[in-house]
Design a protein around this motif. Structure first.
Motif, short mmCIF file in Angstrom:
data_model
loop_
_atom_site.label_atom_id
_atom_site.label_comp_id
_atom_site.label_asym_id
_atom_site.label_seq_id
_atom_site.Cartn_x
_atom_site.Cartn_y
_atom_site.Cartn_z
N GLU A 40 -4.89 -7.32 -45.62
CA GLU A 40 -4.66 -6.00 -45.04
C GLU A 40 -5.23 -5.97 -43.63
OE1 GLU A 40 -5.07 -1.29 -46.34
OE2 GLU A 40 -6.36 -2.80 -47.27
N SER A 41 -4.56 -5.28 -42.71
CA SER A 41 -4.99 -5.30 -41.31
C SER A 41 -4.97 -3.91 -40.70
CB SER A 41 -4.10 -6.23 -40.49
OG SER A 41 -2.76 -5.78 -40.49
N VAL A 42 -5.67 -3.78 -39.59
CA VAL A 42 -5.70 -2.53 -38.82
C VAL A 42 -5.51 -2.89 -37.36
CG1 VAL A 42 -8.23 -2.59 -38.68
CG2 VAL A 42 -7.02 -0.45 -38.26
N SER A 43 -4.72 -2.07 -36.66
CA SER A 43 -4.37 -2.35 -35.26
C SER A 43 -5.05 -1.34 -34.34
CB SER A 43 -2.85 -2.28 -35.09
OG SER A 43 -2.50 -2.45 -33.73
N TYR A 44 -5.46 -1.80 -33.16
CA TYR A 44 -6.11 -0.97 -32.15
C TYR A 44 -5.38 -1.10 -30.82
CZ TYR A 44 -10.14 -1.12 -35.36
OH TYR A 44 -10.97 -1.03 -36.44
N ALA A 45 -5.26 0.00 -30.11
CA ALA A 45 -4.76 -0.03 -28.73
C ALA A 45 -5.92 -0.42 -27.83
CB ALA A 45 -4.21 1.32 -28.33
N ILE A 46 -5.74 -1.46 -27.02
CA ILE A 46 -6.82 -1.97 -26.17
C ILE A 46 -6.83 -1.22 -24.84
CG2 ILE A 46 -7.67 -3.99 -24.91
CD1 ILE A 46 -6.38 -5.71 -27.12
N VAL A 47 -8.00 -0.74 -24.46
CA VAL A 47 -8.21 -0.12 -23.15
C VAL A 47 -9.27 -0.94 -22.44
CG1 VAL A 47 -8.86 1.96 -21.90
CG2 VAL A 47 -7.67 2.16 -24.09
N ALA A 48 -8.85 -1.77 -21.49
CA ALA A 48 -9.78 -2.64 -20.77
C ALA A 48 -10.03 -2.06 -19.38
CB ALA A 48 -9.23 -4.05 -20.66
#
Length: 356
Positions: free
Chosen positions: A58-66
């Motif tokens: 099972e996985s979870v996704s994140y929007a990256i803000v660099a």
């Protein structure tokens, strides 16, 4: 939660390098069996998505803000740009403690290049946290020190306290008399310490003036003072000062600039202590002074003065800061002054007047 010593590695500047450094801390702290992956945009851009996968798949996704730098005022914008169903992962070269608290409050995960890390998700359930540096290890000369010392801080803090209304930084520069670079640095420090609110690259919209004045008072260098005896007593000296030649530069502060109580000792700033003492026939003493004269570090003590019973006094906000700490410290009078200032801000905070 763990705390890790931060090696003095070169500060990452490109988005991809910031992301890689932050990711190295995350990868080191993930529980056994968990994996991290991301998409692969063209360097030097950071990836767009971060994927954390549990041992069961099972996985979870994140929007990256660099970003090289994230300020307190940026967090609300970052949160607003995320959709209701999306999770965010902010990475930067360094995230200050106030910024980390704001990110925590918005439920946004983060990691910086010094090891400050917080990654959380309800499903698959994960919480990874690490403590890195408590201060920016790459802060160099000319960068904000995080403290409110020096004449630029004096000028910007006083201008923000003495005026009410939305103000842009260019307007604040003119209002305060601080240099452009110094004013921006002071505003950044105030923003980092959550003492004001500023729109992203926009104006200052709100000032927590009481907290700001307390912080400024605590950070300022204490002015040197000298004690004197007034030959005819303090009351006679006040009468002389009320009618004194305007060429004698002074400003009364401390209890004598408030309604708290009758002041047995006259506390005053003078731009030239020797000249002030000579003009008023004051006698230097080591003990039992009834006049204390401070040499100000900044001429801001003479900005926007008030008159009380014919005496020139420092501005009400400055009186409060002086009562909080420094040579004129008096905690009970400080609380009295704060109550008075809070009860009637319109009496001492001036509205900004803009030319058409």
């Amino acid at each position: 939660m763990t705390q890790t010593d931060v090696a003095p590695n070169p500060r990452p500047e490109r988005s991809i390098d910031i992301y890689r450094r932050a990711l190295s801390w995350l990868d080191a702290q993930l529980p056994s069996g968990w994996t991290v992956s991301s998409d692969r945009p063209r360097s030097p851009a950071a990836p767009n998505r971060l994927l954390i996968t549990a041992p069961d798949g099972e996985s979870v996704s994140y929007a990256i803000v660099a970003s090289r730098g994230v300020l307190s005022g940026d967090v609300a914008r970052i949160a607003a740009e995320l959709s209701d169903s999306d999770r965010g992962f902010v990475c930067a070269h360094y995230l200050s403690e106030p910024v980390r608290r704001q990110l925590d409050g918005h439920g946004i995960s983060y990691a910086d290049a010094t090891g400050n890390l917080n990654l959380v998700a309800p499903r698959p359930a994960i919480w990874v946290r690490n403590r890195g540096a408590d201060a920016d290890p790459w802060r160099g000369p000319g960068r904000p020190s995080g403290v409110l010392t020096g004449e630029p801080s004096d000028r910007v803090v006083r201008a923000l306290a003495d005026h009410v209304g939305e103000v842009s930084v260019p307007e604040l520069i003119k209002l305060s008399g601080a240099s452009t670079g110094a004013a921006y640095r002071v505003v950044e420090v105030l923003l980092e310490r959550e003492l004001l609110t500023r729109l992203p690259r926009g104006p200052v919209t709100d000032v927590r003036w009481a907290h700001m004045l307390r912080a400024w008072a605590a950070d300022r260098k204490v002015c040197p003072t000298r004690g004197f005896a007034a030959p005819d007593g303090v009351d006679a000296l006040r009468t002389r000062l009320a009618g004194a030649n305007a060429g004698v530069g002074y400003a009364v502060s401390g209890i004598g600039a408030t309604d708290y109580a009758a002041a047995a000792v006259l506390e005053v700033y003078a731009d030239d202590v020797d000249e002030f003492a000579a003009a008023l026939d004051l006698r230097p003493v080591d003990h039992g002074a009834d006049v204390v004269v401070a040499t100000p570090w900044s001429a801001v003590v003479f900005d926007r003065m008030q008159y009380r019973n014919g005496l020139r006094c420092v501005a009400p906000a400055h009186v409060y800061a002086d009562l909080v700490s420094g040579p004129f410290r008096h905690p009970e009078a400080a609380e009295y002054q704060l109550t008075a200032l809070t009860a009637d801000e319109a009496a001492w905070r001036r509205p900004l007047h803009r030319g058409r």
